[in-house]
Scaffold this active site. Structure first.
Site: not given
Ligand code: NAD
Ligand code: UDP
Length: 340
Positions: A126, A151, A155
């Protein structure tokens, strides 16, 4: 015929990618535990492509089950790994749940792949790994920063795990794709985005508000240093994004990589403000959207948009669809899905 395992393959990005892969003649096998998706998506995929891909209901944090799965599919040529939990706010409330899900699943996957000598991995990363950008447009060489949420951090750590794996094993190759803001739906409107619960992201909140499911859209801040005061993102049509995954798999299978671990940004290179998205949606749908301006959302970045150079030059991929196609397809899907 090539065979690709798609984890998270009935989720939003996964399902659109599965359609693109099948349309390229690739055999797809899906692994998903439906924690944020619905099995009916398989009907949509079948109705679009005429093919119902093999589906395995497996929680990837269970390494034993995943190994058993790979015993059946050791002839897979590549894996595209979408499966993850992705709600930014929720991840700050439940960091361990997010780290466990996103990182255990990845580690189990890599172990399973290595044990079965499957050596090509595509990872869903992302643009969040860039944090607050130091410069725009963001190139792949822009420094990565500690994620602003568990979150986002999962990544960044996920990419580091993959890079270390590639560095340690001669025959393991990976490509990490850093998505900007995917929105929209397949032009058949048979698959699309339907998050469980209250949406975190702008587009599903917009379409659900227009559908009467949510009372009004909150615009998170109009005092940013941007032309209209609202924050800017690089929205990318989901069908374009899906096509990029096909190119990425081809790159791996045809051994075209410059190095065994590569990174590509996937965006259009065009920054659009929240008000521009709303304007496009209202014009394309003919719906007036109930809306109000609220405070900025914690952790939000003022502006992000991608450099498209590397994806264009090396991957041979360029986005084709514009904001109006994104907002109109998102609305058509919402209506069809809710039988409006
Ligand atoms: P999604 O929630 O629609 O799809 C993810 C899928 O993974 C779901 O079907 C879910 O059931 C499955 N899954 C989650 N944990 C699992 C587990 N332990 N075992 C098996 N299946 C599991 O999300 P999406 O928008 O399609 O995102 C796909 C990937 O792209 C994710 O990794 C996400 O972090 C990443 N990403 C998404 C966006 C975005 O804006 N949608 C942006 C950047 C990156
Ligand atoms: N946004 C908003 N209202 C919402 C959801 C999002 O104004 O209900 C804004 C948000 O502040 C950001 C943009 O829309 O500027 C995109 O947000 P999203 O959560 O979709 O993506 P991300 O913040 O992860 O880029």
């Amino acid at each position: 015929m090539n065979k690709v395992v798609v984890t998270g393959g009935i989720g939003y990005i996964g399902s659109h990618t599965v359609v693109s892969l099948i349309e390229k003649g690739i055999t797809v096998v899906i692994v998903d535990n439906m924690i944020n998706s619905n099995i009916n998506t398989l009907d949509g995929i079948e109705s679009i492509t005429g093919v119902r891909p093999e589906f395995h209901d497996i929680d990837m944090t269970d390494g034993t089950l995943l190994h058993r799965f790979f015993d059946l599919h050791k002839d897979a040529d590549a894996v595209i790994h979408f499966a993850a939990l992705k709600a930014v706010g929720d991840s700050s409330q439940q960091p361990i749940l997010y780290y466990r899900n996103n990182l255990f699943a990845l580690i189990n996957l890599i172990e399973g792949m290595q044990k079965h000598e499957i050596s090509n991995l595509v990872f869903s990363s992302s643009a969040t790994v860039y944090g607050t950008p130091d410069f725009l447009p963001i190139t792949e060489d822009h420094p990565t920063k500690r994620g602003m949420s568990p979150y986002g951090n999962s990544k960044k750590i996920g990419e580091e795990i993959i890079e270390d794996t590639v560095n340690s094993a001669e025959n393991f190759k990976a490509i990490s794709l850093r998505y900007f803001n995917p929105i929209g739906a397949h032009p058949s409107y048979k698959i699309g985005e339907s998050p469980n619960g209250v949406p975190n992201n702008l587009m599903p909140y917009v379409t659900q508000t227009a559908a009467g499911v949510r009372k009004e859209l909150s615009i998170f801040g109009d005092d940013y240093n941007t032309p209209d005061g609202t924050a800017i993102r690089d929205y990318i049509h989901i069908v374009d994004l899906a096509e990029a995954h096909v190119k990425t798999v081809e790159r791996l299978l045809e051994d075209q990589q410059k190095s065994n671990f590569e990174i590509f940004n996937l965006g259009t290179g065009q920054g659009k403000s929240v008000l521009e998205v709303i304007e496009s949606f209202e014009r394309m749908s003919g719906q007036k959207l109930p809306q109000k301006i609220t405070d900025r959302r914690d952790g939000d970045v003022e502006q992000m948009y991608s450099s498209t150079e590397r994806a264009s030059n090396d991957l041979g991929w360029n986005s084709k669809l514009g904001l109006d196609e994104m907002t109109s397809s998102a609305w058509e899907w919402e209506k069809k899905n809710r039988k409006i």
